[in-house]
Design a protein around this motif. Structure first.
Motif, short mmCIF file in Angstrom:
data_model
loop_
_atom_site.label_atom_id
_atom_site.label_comp_id
_atom_site.label_asym_id
_atom_site.label_seq_id
_atom_site.Cartn_x
_atom_site.Cartn_y
_atom_site.Cartn_z
N ALA A 160 3.28 1.42 -5.71
CA ALA A 160 3.91 1.72 -7.00
C ALA A 160 3.21 2.88 -7.69
O ALA A 160 3.39 3.10 -8.89
N SER A 161 2.38 3.64 -6.94
CA SER A 161 1.66 4.81 -7.46
C SER A 161 0.73 4.45 -8.61
O SER A 161 0.56 5.21 -9.57
N LEU A 190 -9.28 6.95 2.35
CA LEU A 190 -8.30 8.04 2.26
C LEU A 190 -7.05 7.50 1.57
O LEU A 190 -6.39 6.61 2.09
N PHE A 191 -6.75 8.03 0.40
CA PHE A 191 -5.56 7.57 -0.32
C PHE A 191 -5.04 8.68 -1.23
O PHE A 191 -5.79 9.55 -1.67
N LYS A 215 11.22 3.91 -2.37
CA LYS A 215 11.78 5.27 -2.44
C LYS A 215 11.19 6.02 -3.63
O LYS A 215 11.08 5.47 -4.72
N ARG A 216 10.85 7.29 -3.40
CA ARG A 216 10.27 8.12 -4.44
C ARG A 216 10.64 9.58 -4.19
O ARG A 216 11.02 9.94 -3.06
N GLY A 258 0.80 -1.22 0.00
CA GLY A 258 0.00 0.00 0.00
C GLY A 258 0.83 1.27 0.00
O GLY A 258 2.05 1.25 0.17
N HIS A 259 0.15 2.40 -0.18
CA HIS A 259 0.84 3.66 -0.35
C HIS A 259 1.57 4.15 0.89
O HIS A 259 2.44 5.03 0.80
N LYS A 260 1.26 3.58 2.06
CA LYS A 260 1.91 4.04 3.29
C LYS A 260 3.29 3.43 3.51
O LYS A 260 3.97 3.76 4.49
#
Length: 410
Positions: free
Chosen positions: A281-282, A260-261, A156-157, A149-151
């Motif tokens: 991975a967006s 919420l994302f 790394k980004r 998930g996005h959290k």
């Protein structure tokens, strides 16, 4: 000492993204392990909607629990007959049967057992990756895919000052009178007649709603994207205000939903030895917030490419496998499309309430194949450019100014 078998691929996560990519990797005959902080048997907390034709193209429409032919939106002011007229989409929409979807993916994982662990650290070397858990256990694999998930803190980004998030508060329940017409699905109801002057100055939100049959309905107040995000408390108050304005009371709450994302999370660095899939991975669509259709379309090609290179070269370095994986997941065309969508989202976030209603009213005047392809991210890049130019050409002047970043005050 190496605990458990040395895996070809270790997947982190237990949500839809993790199960989608794990199922495909298992079907490719790879030795797969999986780790998550919770069991993959634990029911997913959120509902997942999708245009039915997305699933039909994958021969998966049997996974829908609900399907609506009467699909509409409202972009008027709600103050007159004209302001209450609806936009018909003429395209079936559905909700996944989340339990069946989850079970179908787990069945394709062929009995794979998830290790319920919390990952503390990940160490990389030339030909193996070591996942170290808070329990002290270590798991070894040629490649690790973070689908948690996005959290996640491991992918790394680039840093981004303002992460815009879609926020939604919803209720499945029974009501004093029907909040939606019988057998109807409402994609977006932007009518603002329940808001006062001060509330009209706040970030806009819309109603996403559907008749579930048997006297129950799902109603959800949604903010498309905002930084900082609109709070759940505000969305709940807006939903109640919207219902009260129609003389509707909630009589029984069967389920509450909080979503919420991030919508504009930067793409990860694609030279890192850790691969990702899903929200990490967006892969959330910046124009719509949808992701499940993309997971189902993109997981097979990624799994096939990983299996092909691992079987072709058993000694290929981990970093090279990951780079090839990143290139497969995010080819140049998809990166360029993603950037276009993010640019469009950035413009929409500056629109006040009436301008946003006007924009979407115009957007759904595009041919169905165009707006559908835009929302599902299935338009080839040249076609996407054409559709965006077409949208600009048919938009009212004030919307055009907004699309190029020049906003006219009321």
């Amino acid at each position: 000492m190496k605990l458990n078998n040395f895996a070809d691929v270790l997947v982190m996560g237990a949500g839809p993204a993790a199960l989608c990519i794990t199922a495909e990797l298992v079907e490719q005959g790879l030795n797969v392990q999986a780790i998550a902080s919770k069991s993959p048997l634990e029911p997913w907390p959120n509902t997942y909607g999708i245009w039915a034709s997305e699933l039909e193209s994958l021969n998966m429409d049997e996974l829908l629990k609900y399907r609506w032919k009467d699909t509409v939106s409202f972009f008027g002011d709600g103050l007159s007959n004209k302001g209450n007229s609806c936009t018909n989409h003429y395209l079936d929409y559905g909700l996944f049967n989340s339990i069946n979807f989850q079970e179908a993916l787990l069945e394709r994982c062929n009995g794979l057992a998830w290790q319920v662990e919390t990952v503390k650290n990940i160490d990389f070397s030339e030909r193996e990756t070591v996942v170290i858990c808070t329990s002290g256990k270590k798991y070894f694999a040629r490649l690790v895919i973070d689908a948690s998930g996005h959290k996640t803190s491991f992918v790394k980004r680039p840093k981004h000052d303002q992460i815009a998030k879609q926020a939604a508060y919803g209720v499945v329940g029974k009501f004093s009178s029907a909040p939606v017409d019988k057998d109807r699905f409402v994609l977006m109801d932007f009518r603002p007649d329940h808001l006062n002057a001060n509330e009209l100055e706040e970030p806009p939100s819309f109603l996403y709603a559907m008749d579930l049959g048997d006297g129950s309905y799902f109603v959800e107040e949604t903010s498309l994207a905002c930084a900082p995000p609109v709070s759940f408390e505000s969305l709940k108050a807006r939903l109640n205000s919207r219902l009260t304005n129609k003389g509707i009371q909630i009589e029984e709450v069967m389920h509450e939903e909080h979503c919420l994302f991030p919508m504009n999370l930067p793409l990860p660095y694609r030279d890192q030895p850790l691969l990702a899939f899903g929200g990490s991975a967006s892969m959330v669509h910046p124009a719509s917030g949808y992701m499940v259709g993309s997971l189902l379309r993109r997981a097979p090609s990624l799994a096939k490419e990983i299996a092909k290179i691992m079987k072709k070269d058993p000694l290929m370095p981990t970093s090279k496998i990951a780079r090839i994986g990143w290139k497969t997941l995010w080819p140049t065309e998809l990166i360029q499309r993603h950037r276009l969508y993010q640019f469009g989202l950035q413009r929409l976030m500056t629109f006040e309430e009436s301008l946003l209603r006007s924009f979407f009213d115009t957007f759904f005047k595009l041919p169905k194949k165009d707006w559908y392809g835009y929302l599902t991210n299935t338009l080839p890049l040249p076609r996407l450019f054409i559709v965006m130019l077409k949208l600009f050409s048919i938009a009212p002047l004030k919307v055009r100014f907004g699309m190029i970043g020049f906003l006219i005050k009321k």
